[in-house]
Enzyme design. Structure first.
Site, mmCIF file in Angstrom:
data_model
loop_
_atom_site.group_PDB
_atom_site.id
_atom_site.type_symbol
_atom_site.label_atom_id
_atom_site.label_comp_id
_atom_site.label_asym_id
_atom_site.label_seq_id
_atom_site.Cartn_x
_atom_site.Cartn_y
_atom_site.Cartn_z
ATOM 1 N N TYR A 178 0.814 -1.208 0.000
ATOM 2 C CA TYR A 178 0.000 0.000 0.000
ATOM 3 C C TYR A 178 0.851 1.262 0.000
ATOM 4 C CZ TYR A 178 -4.516 -2.241 0.854
ATOM 5 O OH TYR A 178 -5.668 -2.952 0.735
ATOM 6 N N LYS A 208 3.871 -15.394 2.666
ATOM 7 C CA LYS A 208 4.043 -16.106 1.392
ATOM 8 C C LYS A 208 5.533 -16.406 1.279
ATOM 9 C CE LYS A 208 2.476 -17.751 -2.571
ATOM 10 N NZ LYS A 208 1.623 -18.966 -2.650
ATOM 11 N N ASP A 219 -2.255 -18.488 0.848
ATOM 12 C CA ASP A 219 -3.252 -19.220 0.055
ATOM 13 C C ASP A 219 -3.846 -20.369 0.869
ATOM 14 O OD1 ASP A 219 -0.714 -20.312 -0.078
ATOM 15 O OD2 ASP A 219 -0.810 -20.859 -2.194
ATOM 16 N N ASP A 256 -6.010 -7.397 4.276
ATOM 17 C CA ASP A 256 -7.166 -6.777 3.626
ATOM 18 C C ASP A 256 -8.046 -7.863 3.011
ATOM 19 O OD1 ASP A 256 -8.853 -4.842 2.483
ATOM 20 O OD2 ASP A 256 -7.702 -4.863 0.618
ATOM 21 N N ASP A 311 -11.942 -9.625 4.472
ATOM 22 C CA ASP A 311 -13.223 -9.648 3.748
ATOM 23 C C ASP A 311 -13.743 -11.080 3.710
ATOM 24 O OD1 ASP A 311 -13.066 -6.912 3.181
ATOM 25 O OD2 ASP A 311 -13.824 -7.190 1.140
HETATM 26 C C1 IPM Z 1 -10.257 -1.805 4.240
HETATM 27 C C2 IPM Z 1 -10.557 -1.189 2.912
HETATM 28 C C3 IPM Z 1 -9.442 -0.187 2.581
HETATM 29 C C4 IPM Z 1 -8.158 -0.963 2.518
HETATM 30 C C5 IPM Z 1 -9.667 0.633 1.305
HETATM 31 C C6 IPM Z 1 -10.952 1.437 1.364
HETATM 32 C C7 IPM Z 1 -8.498 1.529 1.011
HETATM 33 O O1 IPM Z 1 -10.686 -2.166 1.929
HETATM 34 O O2 IPM Z 1 -10.150 -1.080 5.239
HETATM 35 O O3 IPM Z 1 -10.121 -3.022 4.304
HETATM 36 O O4 IPM Z 1 -7.872 -1.617 1.515
HETATM 37 O O5 IPM Z 1 -7.419 -0.938 3.488
HETATM 38 MG MG MG Z 2 -10.693 -4.137 2.687
#
Ligand code: IPM
Ligand code: MG
Length: 362
Positions: free
Chosen positions: A142, A192, A224, A248, A252
Site C-alpha cells: 500500500y 508467502k 493461500d 485486507d 473480507d
Molecule cells: C479496508 C478497505 C481499505 C483498505 C480501502 C478502502 C483503502 O478495503 O479497510 O479493508 O484496503 O485498506
Molecule cells: Mg478491505
C-alpha cells in the site's frame, strides 16, 4: 464528569447513516455513565473531494491528533471512481492511518450463536468461530515506493513495491502475541514465504518473536493455504497476524463467516501508553456501500461495535464498552435484523430502528 474528545468523520455512502446510529448509542452511554464526549467533525473522502478538492485536509490530521480517537464512517463511491483521477476518496483512510502511525489493525470475527444459520457456510463448520485478525496497516504494497504508472514503447507499465522493515514486522508480531496471551493463546502467522523475500523475512522474524512467548502456540501458514483453512476450519483460529494486503483480503473473506460485513467492527492502533490506551481509529470494515446508501438498509451494528472498541481501547472505558456490546447482543437475541442479516422469521428493521433498539438497551 470525565470529558473525552472524539473526531467523527462520517464520509460517504452509508457512512453518515451508520454514524448517526453510533452517536445515538454513545449518547446513551454518556447519560448512563456520566461522561461527556466532545465531538469535532471533519468532512473526508468523496465528500471532501467535492468540497475541498482533496480527500482529506491537513486539518483533519491535526484535529485527530488533538482527540483521543477517530470514529470513521466510510469513504468512496462510483462518482469518484475514475481510474485516472488524481485524488481518490480512499486517500483519506490511507492518509489517516499513515499519518497517525496506526500500524495495527484489529478485526475481530465472531459468529453469533444465533446467527449460525445466516452465513453461506454450514453451521457445524462455523460453530465456535471467534478469531482476531491483526493486519499490519502502514507498510507493504500500500505504501512502498516506487509506486507509479508510466507509458513505455511496449505499452503501459505500472509498479507497486512490497517492502517491510524488521522494525515494522517485529512490532506487529508483538501486538499479536500479547493479544493472544489474553485469549486462547494461539497465533497463526500468515505469509508467502515460499515465493516472496518479504515473506521469508516475515517468517524468520515470526519464529524469533514466537520464542519470546513460550506460553503461546504458533502456527505459520502460507496465505493461500490460510484462505482455504478459513473456510474449512474457521473455529481453529485464535489470533491471525499478517501483512497489509493479505490482511485486507483475508478479512473480507473472514467477514463472510459472520454472515455479513455489516457485523464487523475494527480498530486501528498505534503506540500504546502504559495503561494500554492510545489514539486509535475505529471503523466498520464494510465500506461505503453506495448501492444501498440513503435507503435505510444499512446495518449500523458494525459502526456501533466499532464505537464499543473505541470506548475500550482508546478511552479505557471497559464497562461502557461491554454495555454497548451487550445492547447489540440483546437486540440480536430479540430477533431484530437489518436486511443484510435477515433470515426467515426475523423482525426486519431499518437502520434507524436498529439504532433505536440498541440505544434503548444500553
Ligand atoms: C479496508 C478497505 C481499505 C483498505 C480501502 C478502502 C483503502 O478495503 O479497510 O479493508 O484496503 O485498506
Ligand atoms: Mg478491505
Amino acid at each position: 464528569m470525565a470529558t473525552y474528545s472524539i473526531l467523527i468523520t462520517p464520509g460517504d455512502g452509508i457512512g453518515p447513516e451508520v454514524m448517526e446510529e453510533a452517536l445515538k448509542a454513545l449518547a446513551r452511554i454518556q447519560q448512563r455513565f456520566g461522561h461527556e464526549f466532545q465531538y469535532d467533525e471533519e468532512t473526508i473522502g468523496g465528500a471532501a473531494i467535492d468540497k475541498y478538492g482533496v480527500a482529506m485536509r491537513p486539518e483533519a490530521v491535526s484535529k485527530a491528533k488533538a482527540s483521543r480517537a477517530v470514529l470513521f464512517g466510510a469513504v468512496g463511491g462510483p462518482k469518484w471512481d475514475d481510474p485516472k483521477a488524481l485524488v481518490r476518496p480512499e486517500d483519506a483512510i490511507l492518509g489517516m492511518r499513515k499519518q497517525l502511525g496506526l500500524f495495527a489493525n484489529l478485526r475481530p470475527v465472531r459468529v453469533h450463536p444465533l446467527m449460525l444459520g445466516d452465513s453461506t457456510l454450514k453451521p457445524e463448520v462455523l460453530e465456535g468461530t471467534d478469531m482476531l485478525v491483526i493486519r499490519e496497516l502502514t507498510g507493504g504494497l500500500y505504501f512502498g515506493v516506487p509506486k507509479r504508472r508510466w507509458e513505455s514503447a511496449s505499452g503501459r507499465q505500472a509498479v507497486d513495491t512490497l517492502r517491510y522493515s524488521e522494525r515494522e514486522v517485529v512490532r506487529i508480531l508483538h501486538v499479536a502475541f500479547q493479544l493472544a496471551q489474553g485469549r486462547r493463546k494461539k497465533v497463526t502467522s500468515v505469509d508467502k514465504a515460499n515465493v516472496l523475500r518479504t515473506g521469508q523475512m516475515w517468517r524468520e522474524i515470526a519464529k524469533e518473536v514466537a520464542a519470546q512467548y513460550p506460553d503461546v502456540e504458533t502456527e505459520h501458514m502460507l496465505v493461500d493455504a490460510c484462505a482455504m483453512a478459513l473456510l474449512r476450519r474457521p473455529a481453529s483460529f485464535d489470533v491471525i497476524v499478517t501483512e497489509n494486503m493479505f490482511g485486507d483480503i483475508l478479512t473480507d473473506e473472514a467477514a463472510m463467516l459472520a454472515g455479513s460485513m455489516g457485523m464487523m467492527p475494527s480498530a486501528s492502533l498505534g503506540k500504546r501508553t502504559k495503561g494500554g490506551t492510545g489514539i486509535g481509529l475505529y471503523e466498520p470494515i464494510h465500506g461505503s456501500a453506495p448501492d444501498i446508501a440513503g435507503q435505510g438498509k444499512a446495518n449500523p451494528l458494525a459502526m456501533i461495535l466499532s464505537a464499543a472498541m473505541m470506548l475500550r481501547l482508546s478511552l479505557g472505558l471497559e464497562a461502557e464498552a461491554a454495555a454497548l456490546e451487550g445492547a447489540v447482543d440483546s437486540a440480536i437475541r430479540d430477533g431484530y435484523r437489518t436486511p443484510d442479516i435477515a433470515s426467515p422469521g426475523a423482525t426486519v428493521v431499518d437502520t434507524r430502528k436498529m439504532g433505536d433498539i440498541v440505544a434503548e438497551r444500553v
